[in-house]
Write a protein that holds these residues in place. Structure first.
Motif, PDB file in Angstrom:
ATOM      1  N   ALA A 178     107.892  74.433 152.602  1.00 62.48           N
ATOM      2  CA  ALA A 178     107.672  75.845 152.915  1.00 62.48           C
ATOM      3  C   ALA A 178     106.269  76.242 152.470  1.00 62.48           C
ATOM      4  CB  ALA A 178     108.718  76.706 152.216  1.00 62.48           C
ATOM      5  N   GLU A 179     105.807  77.400 152.878  1.00 63.43           N
ATOM      6  CA  GLU A 179     104.405  77.785 152.646  1.00 63.43           C
ATOM      7  C   GLU A 179     103.983  77.643 151.187  1.00 63.43           C
ATOM      8  OE1 GLU A 179     100.835  78.213 153.480  1.00 63.43           O
ATOM      9  OE2 GLU A 179     102.199  78.459 155.161  1.00 63.43           O
ATOM     10  N   ASP A 180     104.830  78.041 150.234  1.00 61.27           N
ATOM     11  CA  ASP A 180     104.474  77.862 148.816  1.00 61.27           C
ATOM     12  C   ASP A 180     105.302  76.785 148.166  1.00 61.27           C
ATOM     13  OD1 ASP A 180     105.898  79.792 149.691  1.00 61.27           O
ATOM     14  OD2 ASP A 180     105.733  81.249 148.177  1.00 61.27           O
ATOM     15  N   GLY A 181     105.711  75.772 148.937  1.00 57.20           N
ATOM     16  CA  GLY A 181     106.493  74.678 148.383  1.00 57.20           C
ATOM     17  C   GLY A 181     105.651  73.703 147.592  1.00 57.20           C
ATOM     18  N   ASN A 182     106.337  72.792 146.890  1.00 68.47           N
ATOM     19  CA  ASN A 182     105.655  71.812 146.036  1.00 68.47           C
ATOM     20  C   ASN A 182     105.390  70.480 146.718  1.00 68.47           C
ATOM     21  OD1 ASN A 182     105.531  73.475 143.720  1.00 68.47           O
ATOM     22  ND2 ASN A 182     107.699  73.057 143.303  1.00 68.47           N
ATOM     23  N   GLY A 183     105.754  70.360 147.996  1.00 68.27           N
ATOM     24  CA  GLY A 183     105.516  69.107 148.698  1.00 68.27           C
ATOM     25  C   GLY A 183     106.387  67.980 148.171  1.00 68.27           C
ATOM     26  N   LEU A 184     106.014  66.736 148.513  1.00 68.76           N
ATOM     27  CA  LEU A 184     106.767  65.554 148.099  1.00 68.76           C
ATOM     28  C   LEU A 184     105.879  64.586 147.337  1.00 68.76           C
ATOM     29  CD1 LEU A 184     108.875  64.533 151.246  1.00 68.76           C
ATOM     30  CD2 LEU A 184     109.501  66.116 149.415  1.00 68.76           C
ATOM     31  N   SER A 185     106.499  63.812 146.470  1.00 70.58           N
ATOM     32  CA  SER A 185     105.825  62.671 145.863  1.00 70.58           C
ATOM     33  C   SER A 185     105.919  61.486 146.825  1.00 70.58           C
ATOM     34  CB  SER A 185     106.486  62.312 144.538  1.00 70.58           C
ATOM     35  OG  SER A 185     107.796  61.803 144.771  1.00 70.58           O
ATOM     36  N   LEU A 186     105.246  60.400 146.492  1.00 73.40           N
ATOM     37  CA  LEU A 186     105.285  59.207 147.340  1.00 73.40           C
ATOM     38  C   LEU A 186     106.699  58.638 147.425  1.00 73.40           C
ATOM     39  CD1 LEU A 186     103.628  57.118 148.971  1.00 73.40           C
ATOM     40  CD2 LEU A 186     103.260  55.881 146.816  1.00 73.40           C
ATOM     41  N   THR A 187     107.404  58.593 146.308  1.00 73.65           N
ATOM     42  CA  THR A 187     108.776  58.083 146.314  1.00 73.65           C
ATOM     43  C   THR A 187     109.692  58.975 147.147  1.00 73.65           C
ATOM     44  OG1 THR A 187     108.465  57.102 144.129  1.00 73.65           O
ATOM     45  CG2 THR A 187     110.738  57.467 144.853  1.00 73.65           C
ATOM     46  N   GLU A 188     109.538  60.278 147.008  1.00 70.16           N
ATOM     47  CA  GLU A 188     110.352  61.204 147.792  1.00 70.16           C
ATOM     48  C   GLU A 188     110.048  61.070 149.276  1.00 70.16           C
ATOM     49  OE1 GLU A 188     110.880  64.831 144.540  1.00 70.16           O
ATOM     50  OE2 GLU A 188     109.052  64.719 145.745  1.00 70.16           O
ATOM     51  N   PHE A 189     108.779  60.877 149.614  1.00 71.51           N
ATOM     52  CA  PHE A 189     108.394  60.688 151.010  1.00 71.51           C
ATOM     53  C   PHE A 189     109.092  59.453 151.590  1.00 71.51           C
ATOM     54  CE2 PHE A 189     105.634  58.517 154.085  1.00 71.51           C
ATOM     55  CZ  PHE A 189     105.508  59.502 155.060  1.00 71.51           C
ATOM     56  N   ALA A 190     109.103  58.371 150.835  1.00 78.70           N
ATOM     57  CA  ALA A 190     109.733  57.141 151.323  1.00 78.70           C
ATOM     58  C   ALA A 190     111.216  57.352 151.591  1.00 78.70           C
ATOM     59  CB  ALA A 190     109.533  56.015 150.309  1.00 78.70           C
ATOM     60  N   ALA A 191     111.893  58.069 150.694  1.00 81.38           N
ATOM     61  CA  ALA A 191     113.328  58.320 150.883  1.00 81.38           C
ATOM     62  C   ALA A 191     113.572  59.159 152.131  1.00 81.38           C
ATOM     63  CB  ALA A 191     113.899  59.018 149.649  1.00 81.38           C
ATOM     64  N   CYS A 192     112.734  60.174 152.352  1.00 78.57           N
ATOM     65  CA  CYS A 192     112.872  61.013 153.549  1.00 78.57           C
ATOM     66  C   CYS A 192     112.572  60.217 154.814  1.00 78.57           C
ATOM     67  CB  CYS A 192     111.938  62.216 153.443  1.00 78.57           C
ATOM     68  SG  CYS A 192     112.426  63.443 152.212  1.00 78.57           S
ATOM     69  N   MET A 193     111.559  59.365 154.757  1.00 78.45           N
ATOM     70  CA  MET A 193     111.187  58.570 155.921  1.00 78.45           C
ATOM     71  C   MET A 193     112.290  57.571 156.264  1.00 78.45           C
ATOM     72  SD  MET A 193     108.531  58.409 157.951  1.00 78.45           S
ATOM     73  CE  MET A 193     108.807  57.582 159.527  1.00 78.45           C
ATOM     74  N   GLU A 194     112.927  57.015 155.241  1.00 80.84           N
ATOM     75  CA  GLU A 194     114.034  56.083 155.485  1.00 80.84           C
ATOM     76  C   GLU A 194     115.187  56.788 156.190  1.00 80.84           C
ATOM     77  OE1 GLU A 194     116.593  52.717 153.019  1.00 80.84           O
ATOM     78  OE2 GLU A 194     115.370  54.184 151.936  1.00 80.84           O
ATOM     79  N   ARG A 195     115.507  58.003 155.758  1.00 82.90           N
ATOM     80  CA  ARG A 195     116.577  58.755 156.419  1.00 82.90           C
ATOM     81  C   ARG A 195     116.189  59.108 157.851  1.00 82.90           C
ATOM     82  NH1 ARG A 195     116.529  61.506 151.500  1.00 82.90           N
ATOM     83  NH2 ARG A 195     115.726  63.420 152.448  1.00 82.90           N
ATOM     84  N   ALA A 196     114.923  59.432 158.063  1.00 84.45           N
ATOM     85  CA  ALA A 196     114.472  59.777 159.412  1.00 84.45           C
ATOM     86  C   ALA A 196     114.591  58.585 160.353  1.00 84.45           C
ATOM     87  CB  ALA A 196     113.029  60.279 159.362  1.00 84.45           C
ATOM     88  N   LEU A 197     114.186  57.409 159.906  1.00 85.02           N
ATOM     89  CA  LEU A 197     114.296  56.211 160.733  1.00 85.02           C
ATOM     90  C   LEU A 197     115.760  55.926 161.079  1.00 85.02           C
ATOM     91  CD1 LEU A 197     111.736  53.904 158.896  1.00 85.02           C
ATOM     92  CD2 LEU A 197     111.473  54.835 161.201  1.00 85.02           C
ATOM     93  N   ALA A 198     116.640  56.055 160.092  1.00 86.76           N
ATOM     94  CA  ALA A 198     118.056  55.796 160.343  1.00 86.76           C
ATOM     95  C   ALA A 198     118.639  56.818 161.310  1.00 86.76           C
ATOM     96  CB  ALA A 198     118.819  55.827 159.018  1.00 86.76           C
ATOM     97  N   SER A 199     118.236  58.078 161.169  1.00 85.34           N
ATOM     98  CA  SER A 199     118.794  59.131 162.017  1.00 85.34           C
ATOM     99  C   SER A 199     118.423  58.944 163.476  1.00 85.34           C
ATOM    100  CB  SER A 199     118.304  60.501 161.519  1.00 85.34           C
ATOM    101  OG  SER A 199     118.793  61.534 162.341  1.00 85.34           O
ATOM    102  N   PHE A 200     117.254  58.352 163.727  1.00 91.19           N
ATOM    103  CA  PHE A 200     116.802  58.135 165.102  1.00 91.19           C
ATOM    104  C   PHE A 200     117.019  56.689 165.553  1.00 91.19           C
ATOM    105  CE2 PHE A 200     114.873  62.174 164.288  1.00 91.19           C
ATOM    106  CZ  PHE A 200     114.824  62.789 165.526  1.00 91.19           C
ATOM    107  N   GLU A 201     117.964  56.005 164.899  1.00 92.24           N
ATOM    108  CA  GLU A 201     118.399  54.668 165.296  1.00 92.24           C
ATOM    109  C   GLU A 201     117.265  53.654 165.281  1.00 92.24           C
ATOM    110  OE1 GLU A 201     120.362  55.116 169.042  1.00 92.24           O
ATOM    111  OE2 GLU A 201     121.965  56.349 168.211  1.00 92.24           O
ATOM    112  N   CYS A 202     116.362  53.819 164.304  1.00 91.06           N
ATOM    113  CA  CYS A 202     115.266  52.869 164.130  1.00 91.06           C
ATOM    114  C   CYS A 202     115.372  52.131 162.798  1.00 91.06           C
ATOM    115  CB  CYS A 202     113.912  53.578 164.196  1.00 91.06           C
ATOM    116  SG  CYS A 202     113.566  54.377 165.776  1.00 91.06           S
ATOM    117  N   GLY A 203     116.346  52.516 161.969  1.00 90.66           N
ATOM    118  CA  GLY A 203     116.463  51.914 160.653  1.00 90.66           C
ATOM    119  C   GLY A 203     116.839  50.442 160.681  1.00 90.66           C
ATOM    120  N   GLY A 204     117.489  50.009 161.738  1.00 92.83           N
ATOM    121  CA  GLY A 204     117.849  48.603 161.829  1.00 92.83           C
ATOM    122  C   GLY A 204     116.681  47.703 162.155  1.00 92.83           C
TER     123      GLY A 204
END
Length: 223
Positions: A87-113
């Motif tokens: 959000a506009e005044d949010g704290n963003g993500l760390s590198l580890t948090e980014f990786a966890a979000c990216m992993e979920r995104a890949l799985a959600s769009f059937e690319c995790g395999g």
């Protein structure tokens, strides 16, 4: 757009010979998906969207469903924690948090395999340079991966902005040891070439949110 770059950085509009001679570069798969981050805190989300759409393009998924945007990705994942962080005044993500979000995104769009996310924290810039060179050389050579940097803006751009940031790395010119940054804060930062050791130095900093090291993320096709 204000041109504020230090002399070591070269705008892509002034130097594109490498890309003309590199049809297999990751640039040609990532650049079509370059977007402007929606808020001042959503660089992690915009970067994830770019990498996800690049992967989906490789898989042929975009022919059927089209690219996803920032809101579309958050809605699909139902990720209110990530939504609050960007959000506009949010704290963003760390590198580890980014990786966890990216992993979920890949799985959600059937690319995790077929694709995986790997992060490389950087604590020592000089020690990290060799591994970063190898990773980006592989990215350019075989077209089976993409990269994003988590770095300190001022240490890379030299513009006095004391903020951590995410953006995709669009290409690597090994002959000149230059990385192409495709920055998701497009209204201030156009695509530029910069020395790889300079980017490594900008990575070798700590997240203000968690105190963990910044670094880089690789999205790679599984062997």
């Amino acid at each position: 757009m204000t041109h504020r770059y230090v002399p070591e950085l070269i705008p892509l509009r002034m130097d594109h010979a490498y890309l003309r001679g590199a049809p297999g570069s990751a640039y040609w798969q990532v650049a079509p998906h370059l977007i402007q981050q929606a808020t001042d805190s959503s660089c992690s989300l915009a970067t994830a969207v770019m990498l996800l759409n690049s992967v989906r393009g490789c898989e042929g998924h975009l022919r059927h469903a089209g690219p996803v945007g920032e809101d579309g990705l958050l809605d699909r994942l139902g990720d209110e924690v990530w939504r609050a962080a960007v959000a506009e005044d949010g704290n963003g993500l760390s590198l580890t948090e980014f990786a966890a979000c990216m992993e979920r995104a890949l799985a959600s769009f059937e690319c995790g395999g077929s694709w995986r996310i790997e992060i490389v924290p950087v604590t020592d810039a000089e020690a990290a340079v060799g591994g970063l060179r190898a990773a980006l050389t592989e990215m350019e050579r075989d077209g089976t991966g993409f990269a994003a940097a988590n770095f300190h803006l001022d240490l890379f751009y030299g513009d006095g902005v004391d903020v951590g940031h995410f953006s995709p790395i669009g290409a690597y010119d090994a002959a000149r040891d230059l990385v192409l940054m495709l920055d998701v804060y497009k209204k201030d930062y156009e695509p530029v070439w910069g020395p790889l050791p300079r980017l490594a130095k900008a990575m070798a900093t700590l997240s203000r949110k968690t105190g963990e090291p910044r670094g880089y993320a690789l999205v790679k096709r599984k062997r």
